[in-house]
Design a protein around this motif. Structure first.
Motif, PDB file in Angstrom:
ATOM      1  N   VAL A 227     -10.332 -10.028  -3.025  1.00 58.22           N
ATOM      2  CA  VAL A 227      -9.008 -10.281  -3.589  1.00 58.22           C
ATOM      3  C   VAL A 227      -8.374  -8.966  -4.048  1.00 58.22           C
ATOM      4  O   VAL A 227      -7.195  -8.703  -3.803  1.00 58.22           O
ATOM      5  CB  VAL A 227      -9.105 -11.274  -4.768  1.00 58.22           C
ATOM      6  CG1 VAL A 227      -7.791 -11.337  -5.529  1.00 58.22           C
ATOM      7  CG2 VAL A 227      -9.483 -12.660  -4.257  1.00 58.22           C
ATOM      8  N   THR A 228      -9.174  -8.118  -4.708  1.00 55.88           N
ATOM      9  CA  THR A 228      -8.669  -6.822  -5.173  1.00 55.88           C
ATOM     10  C   THR A 228      -8.189  -5.974  -4.008  1.00 55.88           C
ATOM     11  O   THR A 228      -7.118  -5.359  -4.060  1.00 55.88           O
ATOM     12  CB  THR A 228      -9.782  -6.066  -5.939  1.00 55.88           C
ATOM     13  OG1 THR A 228     -10.243  -6.877  -7.011  1.00 55.88           O
ATOM     14  CG2 THR A 228      -9.266  -4.748  -6.480  1.00 55.88           C
ATOM     15  N   ARG A 229      -8.993  -5.944  -2.921  1.00 55.34           N
ATOM     16  CA  ARG A 229      -8.602  -5.141  -1.763  1.00 55.34           C
ATOM     17  C   ARG A 229      -7.344  -5.699  -1.105  1.00 55.34           C
ATOM     18  O   ARG A 229      -6.471  -4.955  -0.659  1.00 55.34           O
ATOM     19  CB  ARG A 229      -9.735  -5.077  -0.742  1.00 55.34           C
ATOM     20  CG  ARG A 229      -9.447  -4.032   0.329  1.00 55.34           C
ATOM     21  CD  ARG A 229     -10.315  -4.076   1.543  1.00 55.34           C
ATOM     22  NE  ARG A 229     -11.717  -3.891   1.242  1.00 55.34           N
ATOM     23  CZ  ARG A 229     -12.593  -4.880   1.305  1.00 55.34           C
ATOM     24  NH1 ARG A 229     -12.206  -6.088   1.640  1.00 55.34           N
ATOM     25  NH2 ARG A 229     -13.841  -4.656   1.049  1.00 55.34           N
ATOM     26  N   ASP A 230      -7.246  -7.019  -1.051  1.00 54.40           N
ATOM     27  CA  ASP A 230      -6.073  -7.641  -0.438  1.00 54.40           C
ATOM     28  C   ASP A 230      -4.801  -7.327  -1.220  1.00 54.40           C
ATOM     29  O   ASP A 230      -3.729  -7.166  -0.631  1.00 54.40           O
ATOM     30  CB  ASP A 230      -6.269  -9.158  -0.339  1.00 54.40           C
ATOM     31  CG  ASP A 230      -7.269  -9.552   0.742  1.00 54.40           C
ATOM     32  OD1 ASP A 230      -7.578  -8.677   1.588  1.00 54.40           O
ATOM     33  OD2 ASP A 230      -7.733 -10.701   0.743  1.00 54.40           O
ATOM     34  N   ILE A 231      -4.911  -7.239  -2.563  1.00 52.45           N
ATOM     35  CA  ILE A 231      -3.740  -6.897  -3.380  1.00 52.45           C
ATOM     36  C   ILE A 231      -3.267  -5.484  -3.054  1.00 52.45           C
ATOM     37  O   ILE A 231      -2.067  -5.235  -2.880  1.00 52.45           O
ATOM     38  CB  ILE A 231      -4.083  -7.021  -4.884  1.00 52.45           C
ATOM     39  CG1 ILE A 231      -4.275  -8.494  -5.257  1.00 52.45           C
ATOM     40  CG2 ILE A 231      -2.992  -6.387  -5.743  1.00 52.45           C
ATOM     41  CD1 ILE A 231      -4.810  -8.707  -6.655  1.00 52.45           C
ATOM     42  N   LYS A 232      -4.219  -4.543  -2.958  1.00 41.82           N
ATOM     43  CA  LYS A 232      -3.852  -3.167  -2.619  1.00 41.82           C
ATOM     44  C   LYS A 232      -3.230  -3.089  -1.233  1.00 41.82           C
ATOM     45  O   LYS A 232      -2.267  -2.356  -0.990  1.00 41.82           O
ATOM     46  CB  LYS A 232      -5.087  -2.257  -2.688  1.00 41.82           C
ATOM     47  CG  LYS A 232      -5.632  -2.068  -4.095  1.00 41.82           C
ATOM     48  CD  LYS A 232      -6.862  -1.171  -4.085  1.00 41.82           C
ATOM     49  CE  LYS A 232      -7.404  -0.980  -5.494  1.00 41.82           C
ATOM     50  NZ  LYS A 232      -8.647  -0.154  -5.504  1.00 41.82           N
ATOM     51  N   ALA A 234      -1.618  -5.485   0.301  1.00 41.17           N
ATOM     52  CA  ALA A 234      -0.282  -6.083   0.248  1.00 41.17           C
ATOM     53  C   ALA A 234       0.735  -5.111  -0.326  1.00 41.17           C
ATOM     54  O   ALA A 234       1.889  -5.065   0.119  1.00 41.17           O
ATOM     55  CB  ALA A 234      -0.323  -7.361  -0.582  1.00 41.17           C
ATOM     56  N   GLN A 235       0.298  -4.307  -1.300  1.00 43.00           N
ATOM     57  CA  GLN A 235       1.203  -3.308  -1.875  1.00 43.00           C
ATOM     58  C   GLN A 235       1.610  -2.278  -0.829  1.00 43.00           C
ATOM     59  O   GLN A 235       2.773  -1.882  -0.741  1.00 43.00           O
ATOM     60  CB  GLN A 235       0.533  -2.614  -3.065  1.00 43.00           C
ATOM     61  CG  GLN A 235       0.390  -3.504  -4.290  1.00 43.00           C
ATOM     62  CD  GLN A 235      -0.417  -2.843  -5.391  1.00 43.00           C
ATOM     63  OE1 GLN A 235      -1.161  -1.895  -5.155  1.00 43.00           O
ATOM     64  NE2 GLN A 235      -0.279  -3.357  -6.611  1.00 43.00           N
ATOM     65  N   ARG A 238       4.030  -3.879   1.516  1.00 42.11           N
ATOM     66  CA  ARG A 238       5.352  -4.075   0.919  1.00 42.11           C
ATOM     67  C   ARG A 238       6.156  -2.777   0.928  1.00 42.11           C
ATOM     68  O   ARG A 238       7.366  -2.776   1.069  1.00 42.11           O
ATOM     69  CB  ARG A 238       5.187  -4.601  -0.510  1.00 42.11           C
ATOM     70  CG  ARG A 238       6.494  -5.034  -1.144  1.00 42.11           C
ATOM     71  CD  ARG A 238       6.280  -5.876  -2.382  1.00 42.11           C
ATOM     72  NE  ARG A 238       5.528  -5.180  -3.416  1.00 42.11           N
ATOM     73  CZ  ARG A 238       4.271  -5.477  -3.760  1.00 42.11           C
ATOM     74  NH1 ARG A 238       3.626  -6.437  -3.130  1.00 42.11           N
ATOM     75  NH2 ARG A 238       3.651  -4.825  -4.709  1.00 42.11           N
TER      76      ARG A 238
END
Length: 458
Positions: A227-232, A234-235, A238
């Protein structure tokens, strides 16, 4: 290579079928296992064994040579090695029951304490070989798992390796000595009496249950880390930052290339699987576009299925990339075989559709004829040397050309007060024209969608 070197699938000569060809050997300290934990291999004195079932003699020797490198990476001394030519591995003892005696003699003569087989052994094959040779027997999968365990540094890397080890081990639990004798009640339990009677639970069953519980914990940990890697990720998406991934065969020079391209300072070592924890660095093209460059774990022929599954979240970085730099060791005896092995893993993780540049590394040590053949077979390829810097400029130009262009074309005036937006355009966009006027900067450029929205409302 002549047709005579190709193995026949039928009509093998009896003498040929039964022959064991000596090649070279290895070393390991035998350590008894706790049945719950994976057997930590401390390889010291080892004999290698391979079965040649298809391809050429050179293919078989290349495979055993790679096994030797794997064993040495795990800390072994190669004492002896054997290849047997067969139509298929023996289902009971891998090399055939008649040849196990010769293997045992070779082990005793060399003083080895471990045998490593160039393939994944079934639990029954493992047991039969250990029972007959009286030394520890390790297959290729266990060897690779052990190397991964030695090299994992991050919490995610360690969890991935442990999960892969447990998946492998749960099918191969067995008793060593009296450790796994069946529990029992009554007098058979040594007079335990009330509370001690009943069928009990075998030590194997207890261990299997504890392994399953530990695997569930590891899967939850990896899910949280993902989840942490996916957030990075996604940033980065974006902000419209393209992702370039360096992938390829183990020890092909991926980390050296990353260091050469970004001065990342990543560990470089002449060893298999020196990199397990992915490294990501930001860099930019000559015209100022920013992109990320990531190193990944190396691949190898017959990469254990458990590792592909455990490292799937890491390997999916390749599938999610905008461009893959597929690094090939130009000095290897079989570079095209390396390419095929890596693409096989790409297919497993759904990365076959990602744009790819073949980077033939180690140009300073490569065989000229082999390189020409590889470049002819792979038209979108660049010859480089991460050590000397040869071909690096050409590679950077190829990366710039293949990076995805931003999606939205804008033609507008950016007020001088919004210099921050202009800076983002330089980083994320592809500028066609830029002119400074009385009221601001007239800009024609391709930019990511969210940046286009900010520019239009500036």
């Amino acid at each position: 290579m002549s047709d005579a070197d190709d193995i026949e699938t039928t009509g093998l000569d009896l003498a040929e079928r039964q022959s064991l060809r000596r090649v070279a050997g290895l070393r390991t300290e035998l350590e008894d296992i706790t049945e719950v934990e994976y057997r930590q291999l401390r390889l010291e004195r080892v004999v290698l064994v391979g079965v040649w079932t298809e391809g050429t003699a050179q293919d078989a020797e290349n495979s055993l040579a790679e096994l030797k490198l794997l064993a040495e990476t795990a800390g072994s001394e190669v004492l002896d090695a054997m290849i047997q030519r067969r139509q298929r591995p023996d289902p009971a003892t891998y090399i055939g029951s008649g040849k196990v005696l010769e293997l045992k003699e070779a082990v005793e003569a060399s003083g080895a304490d471990t045998v490593i087989c160039d393939g994944e052994l079934a639990p029954s094959q493992l047991r039969n070989l250990e029972d007959r040779t009286k030394v520890k027997v390790v297959d290729r999968t266990a060897l690779i798992l052990d190397i991964f365990a030695q090299h994992a540094k991050s919490s995610e890397g360690k969890a991935q390796v442990e999960l892969a080890q447990l998946q492998y081990q749960t099918q191969r639990l067995r008793g060593w000595g009296g450790n796994l004798s069946r529990q029992a009640g009554g007098r058979a339990a040594g007079g335990e009496g009330i509370g001690g009677r009943g069928p009990g639970e075998t030590k194997l069953e207890t261990d299997r249950r504890r392994i399953q519980a530990r695997m569930a914990v590891l899967r939850r940990e990896l899910k949280d880390l993902r989840v942490t890697r996916d957030i990075k990720k996604a940033q980065r998406r974006r902000h419209g930052v393209p992702a370039v991934v360096i992938a390829g065969y183990t020890n092909a020079g991926k980390s050296s290339l990353l260091n050469r391209l970004t001065r990342a300072g990543v560990l470089v070592e002449d060893a298999l699987f020196a990199t397990l924890d992915p490294t990501t660095r930001r860099t930019q093209t000559s015209d100022g576009r920013v992109y990320t460059l990531s190193d990944t774990v190396g691949f190898v022929r017959h990469l254990p299925h458990q590792l592909v599954e455990a490292f799937r979240s890491t390997l999916e970085e390749v599938a999610d990339a905008d461009l893959v730099l597929h690094v090939v060791d130009g000095s290897h005896p079989d570079p095209r075989g390396q390419v095929a092995a890596v693409r096989e893993v790409f297919a497993d993780i759904g990365a076959t559709g990602v744009p790819e540049i073949i980077v033939v590394n180690k140009a300073d040590a490569a065989d000229e004829l082999a390189v020409k053949e590889l470049l002819a077979a792979e038209p979108h390829a660049v010859l480089v040397s991460a050590r000397t810097g040869e071909g690096i400029e050409e590679l950077l130009l190829a990366v710039e050309a293949d990076l995805p262009r931003p999606a939205v074309l804008v033609d507008l005036v950016v007020p001088y007060a919004r210099g921050d937006l202009l800076s983002q355009v330089h980083e994320q966009g592809d500028i066609e024209t830029l002119e400074h006027g009385a009221h601001g900067t007239h800009l024609v450029a391709r930019v990511p969608e969210d940046l286009a929205h900010q520019l239009q409302h500036a």
